[in-house]
Motif scaffolding. Sequence first.
Motif, PDB file in Angstrom:
ATOM      1  N   UNK A  37       0.847  -1.193   0.000  1.00 42.47           N
ATOM      2  CA  UNK A  37       0.000   0.000   0.000  1.00 42.47           C
ATOM      3  C   UNK A  37       0.881   1.241   0.000  1.00 42.47           C
ATOM      4  N   UNK A  38       0.248   2.416  -0.047  1.00 45.80           N
ATOM      5  CA  UNK A  38       1.029   3.658  -0.050  1.00 45.80           C
ATOM      6  C   UNK A  38       1.875   3.744   1.212  1.00 45.80           C
ATOM      7  N   UNK A  39       3.144   4.096   1.044  1.00 41.25           N
ATOM      8  CA  UNK A  39       4.009   4.247   2.209  1.00 41.25           C
ATOM      9  C   UNK A  39       4.598   2.944   2.708  1.00 41.25           C
ATOM     10  N   UNK A  40       4.452   1.867   1.926  1.00 41.23           N
ATOM     11  CA  UNK A  40       5.015   0.595   2.378  1.00 41.23           C
ATOM     12  C   UNK A  40       6.506   0.520   2.049  1.00 41.23           C
ATOM     13  N   UNK A  41       6.986   1.484   1.264  1.00 41.27           N
ATOM     14  CA  UNK A  41       8.414   1.502   0.942  1.00 41.27           C
ATOM     15  C   UNK A  41       8.739   0.919  -0.420  1.00 41.27           C
ATOM     16  N   UNK A  42       7.709   0.634  -1.226  1.00 40.09           N
ATOM     17  CA  UNK A  42       8.006  -0.045  -2.492  1.00 40.09           C
ATOM     18  C   UNK A  42       8.722   0.855  -3.501  1.00 40.09           C
ATOM     19  N   UNK A  43       8.364   2.144  -3.513  1.00 40.49           N
ATOM     20  CA  UNK A  43       9.058   3.046  -4.438  1.00 40.49           C
ATOM     21  C   UNK A  43      10.502   3.274  -4.020  1.00 40.49           C
ATOM     22  N   UNK A  44      10.739   3.260  -2.707  1.00 41.32           N
ATOM     23  CA  UNK A  44      12.105   3.411  -2.203  1.00 41.32           C
ATOM     24  C   UNK A  44      12.955   2.232  -2.683  1.00 41.32           C
ATOM     25  N   UNK A  77      22.468   2.012 -17.096  1.00 41.53           N
ATOM     26  CA  UNK A  77      22.305   1.469 -18.439  1.00 41.53           C
ATOM     27  C   UNK A  77      21.657   0.084 -18.362  1.00 41.53           C
ATOM     28  N   UNK A  78      22.036  -0.699 -17.343  1.00 41.91           N
ATOM     29  CA  UNK A  78      21.507  -2.062 -17.219  1.00 41.91           C
ATOM     30  C   UNK A  78      20.095  -2.090 -16.652  1.00 41.91           C
ATOM     31  N   UNK A  79      19.830  -1.187 -15.703  1.00 40.88           N
ATOM     32  CA  UNK A  79      18.528  -1.180 -15.044  1.00 40.88           C
ATOM     33  C   UNK A  79      17.780   0.094 -15.445  1.00 40.88           C
ATOM     34  N   UNK A  80      16.839  -0.049 -16.360  1.00 38.66           N
ATOM     35  CA  UNK A  80      16.063   1.111 -16.814  1.00 38.66           C
ATOM     36  C   UNK A  80      14.847   1.305 -15.944  1.00 38.66           C
ATOM     37  N   UNK A  81      14.314   2.523 -15.964  1.00 38.77           N
ATOM     38  CA  UNK A  81      13.145   2.790 -15.128  1.00 38.77           C
ATOM     39  C   UNK A  81      12.080   3.559 -15.882  1.00 38.77           C
ATOM     40  N   UNK A  82      10.822   3.170 -15.659  1.00 42.33           N
ATOM     41  CA  UNK A  82       9.694   3.916 -16.212  1.00 42.33           C
ATOM     42  C   UNK A  82       8.862   4.380 -15.032  1.00 42.33           C
ATOM     43  N   UNK A  83       8.556   5.687 -15.011  1.00 47.49           N
ATOM     44  CA  UNK A  83       7.898   6.252 -13.838  1.00 47.49           C
ATOM     45  C   UNK A  83       6.390   6.383 -14.020  1.00 47.49           C
ATOM     46  N   UNK A  84       5.760   6.901 -12.958  1.00 46.07           N
ATOM     47  CA  UNK A  84       4.305   6.962 -12.911  1.00 46.07           C
ATOM     48  C   UNK A  84       3.708   7.983 -13.880  1.00 46.07           C
ATOM     49  N   UNK A  85       4.215   9.211 -13.844  1.00 50.37           N
ATOM     50  CA  UNK A  85       3.580  10.275 -14.615  1.00 50.37           C
ATOM     51  C   UNK A  85       4.178  10.365 -16.025  1.00 50.37           C
ATOM     52  N   UNK A  86       3.359  10.028 -17.049  1.00 49.01           N
ATOM     53  CA  UNK A  86       3.886   9.981 -18.410  1.00 49.01           C
ATOM     54  C   UNK A  86       4.410  11.344 -18.873  1.00 49.01           C
ATOM     55  N   UNK A 158      13.914  -3.819 -16.624  1.00 46.99           N
ATOM     56  CA  UNK A 158      13.182  -2.556 -16.597  1.00 46.99           C
ATOM     57  C   UNK A 158      12.304  -2.546 -15.353  1.00 46.99           C
ATOM     58  N   UNK A 159      12.426  -1.480 -14.590  1.00 45.56           N
ATOM     59  CA  UNK A 159      11.620  -1.316 -13.390  1.00 45.56           C
ATOM     60  C   UNK A 159      10.469  -0.370 -13.726  1.00 45.56           C
ATOM     61  N   UNK A 160       9.248  -0.831 -13.542  1.00 47.96           N
ATOM     62  CA  UNK A 160       8.071   0.012 -13.793  1.00 47.96           C
ATOM     63  C   UNK A 160       7.538   0.496 -12.458  1.00 47.96           C
ATOM     64  N   UNK A 161       7.796   1.763 -12.143  1.00 42.13           N
ATOM     65  CA  UNK A 161       7.367   2.306 -10.860  1.00 42.13           C
ATOM     66  C   UNK A 161       5.953   2.877 -10.984  1.00 42.13           C
ATOM     67  N   UNK A 162       4.977   2.058 -10.735  1.00 43.68           N
ATOM     68  CA  UNK A 162       3.562   2.428 -10.870  1.00 43.68           C
ATOM     69  C   UNK A 162       3.262   3.026 -12.239  1.00 43.68           C
ATOM     70  N   UNK A 163       3.862   2.439 -13.263  1.00 48.00           N
ATOM     71  CA  UNK A 163       3.765   3.035 -14.591  1.00 48.00           C
ATOM     72  C   UNK A 163       2.362   2.971 -15.186  1.00 48.00           C
ATOM     73  N   UNK A 164       1.503   2.105 -14.658  1.00 48.30           N
ATOM     74  CA  UNK A 164       0.157   1.999 -15.242  1.00 48.30           C
ATOM     75  C   UNK A 164      -0.879   2.807 -14.480  1.00 48.30           C
ATOM     76  N   UNK A 165      -0.493   3.345 -13.327  1.00 47.87           N
ATOM     77  CA  UNK A 165      -1.469   3.974 -12.429  1.00 47.87           C
ATOM     78  C   UNK A 165      -2.240   5.122 -13.082  1.00 47.87           C
ATOM     79  N   UNK A 193       6.177  -2.354 -10.012  1.00 53.31           N
ATOM     80  CA  UNK A 193       5.815  -1.888  -8.687  1.00 53.31           C
ATOM     81  C   UNK A 193       4.406  -1.352  -8.759  1.00 53.31           C
ATOM     82  N   UNK A 194       3.524  -1.844  -7.900  1.00 49.89           N
ATOM     83  CA  UNK A 194       2.122  -1.510  -8.083  1.00 49.89           C
ATOM     84  C   UNK A 194       1.354  -1.726  -6.781  1.00 49.89           C
ATOM     85  N   UNK A 195       0.162  -1.145  -6.712  1.00 49.98           N
ATOM     86  CA  UNK A 195      -0.717  -1.580  -5.622  1.00 49.98           C
ATOM     87  C   UNK A 195      -1.960  -2.242  -6.197  1.00 49.98           C
TER      88      UNK A 195
END
Lengths: 275, 265
Positions: A37-44, A77-86, A158-165, A193-195
């Motif tokens: 849930x929010x604040x569980x530390x998953x984005x960290x 370069x090895x670990x790419x990231x996609x964030x929440x806000x497009x 690729x790490x998707x940090x709540x990319x679909x939210x 990473x998602x809830x």
Amino acid sequence: MIKFDRVSFRYRDDSSKVINDINLSIDRGEWVALIGHNGSGKSTVAKMMNGLLLPSEGQVFIDDIELTEQNLIEVRQKVGMVFQNPENQFVGTTVLDDVAFGLENLGVDPEYMYERIQQSLKQVSMDGYEQHEPHRLSGGQKQRIAIAGVLAMLPEVIVFDEATTMLDPMGRKDLLQTMKTLKEERGLSIVSITHDLTEAAFADRVLVLNQGEVWFEGEPRQLFAKGEELENIGLEPPFVTKLYHQLKSENITLEREPLDFKELVDELWTLHLKK
Amino acid sequence: MNQSLIIGQYVPGESFIHRLDPRLKILIVFIFVLVIFSAETWMSFMTLFTLAIGSAIISRISVSYILKGLKPVWFIIALTFILHIFLTREGNILYSFWGVNLYDQALIQGANISARLFLLILMTTLLTLTTTPISITDAVEALLKPLNKLRFPVHELALMMSISLRFIPTLMQEMDKISKAQASRGLDLTTGPIKERVKAIIPLLIPLFISAFKRAEDLALAMEARGYRGGEGRTKLRELTFQKVDLLAAIVFIGIMIVFWLTRT
């Protein structure tokens, strides 16, 4: 691929730990969902995977090499990231410029850039949009451009940090499909990473974080079997799971717990035959 | 957006002027603007007009589009002309009317200044009409590169310019959304005395600033995640190349400048 060894994290020396003594590993070609849930530390945790944050205690290993301030660029370069806000991760004035951004940072020879950009755009089915400006693209399209930007850098994870939210249901479905193709065709590891537990159903393995600690680790099916316990830590079980448990309490037991609508429908229409 | 003002807007095209190296275009416009103010004679003005109007024709942007776009500027040009006629008191009196004298020097001065203004605006408008903002940014970065030695942050400046350009439409959409949200809460932007209307802008600006800061923070994180570490060791997708057409344009320009220099006084 990625390994956390007894990692703790606190934002300031005198504040309490956001992440407390976590061990986890992500293998090559695996899809791992990190939920909480929010604040569980998953984005960290996500930000520690490519050195946007460095652990306060413990070590993070990428391909068996410890992540330090010195090798940040290789790691990114090895670990790419996609964030929440497009909108807020689109750097270039056009699609072409945006996908090129990562390559320019790596110092890739401009001669090879066009080819790599073309390939990446094709992979996310956005070829032909090179000259489009960001405000002419939908949220889902922008997310796919963000993926293309990462792909061009030839990552392994690729790490998707709540990319679909922030996407509409159609955009979300498309994006999940794209993620699936990437995993299958390019053998990329995916960390999502998602809830949203429906999204977690796509994963090979699920890690649930609660209060900075790993609360559960296992297959999605095992997680959904926990039923009401999920709600206690602030997660909403998917509709399919809820229906399964309600049917069970009415003494209608399906042979196996369904993960998605297709499995649910199959279980339901064959239910009578099996009696 | 104000549709009638075209300064700063790009018109896509494939003309000779469009294809020129943006660095050359900026240099030409820069020299041209400096030189305008030393023009004195008929012949020198003719040379400059030939160059400016010639470029406008070659750019294949329709004349009516340029003229319409310069509409707000006509007013300024006309105003400077009229002011000069009334305020200059030199030379011979050409005409006297109700105690107001019209001097011949006033006419010449007025025409001079108006012509200079017109040339200046026409050339700079042509530059932005035929060059994409991103090419202008690239060119500025390339031209300022020598300043790097003086520790001037050239790369950062160019990146700032291009990010600002990219976020203009985003922030405009955001502004639109905020003004609707505030209007639905009873904020009145269109009526009342000026003082009240200016005050009403504050509830629009503060949310806009807050969200802009949030965006900046997200963007910085996203850039870092994609390996950004400043200008060092960075390559560029678009490399500016000086081609034969550019050489041709440069020679023509130098030729015209020589003619101008000879006819200047």
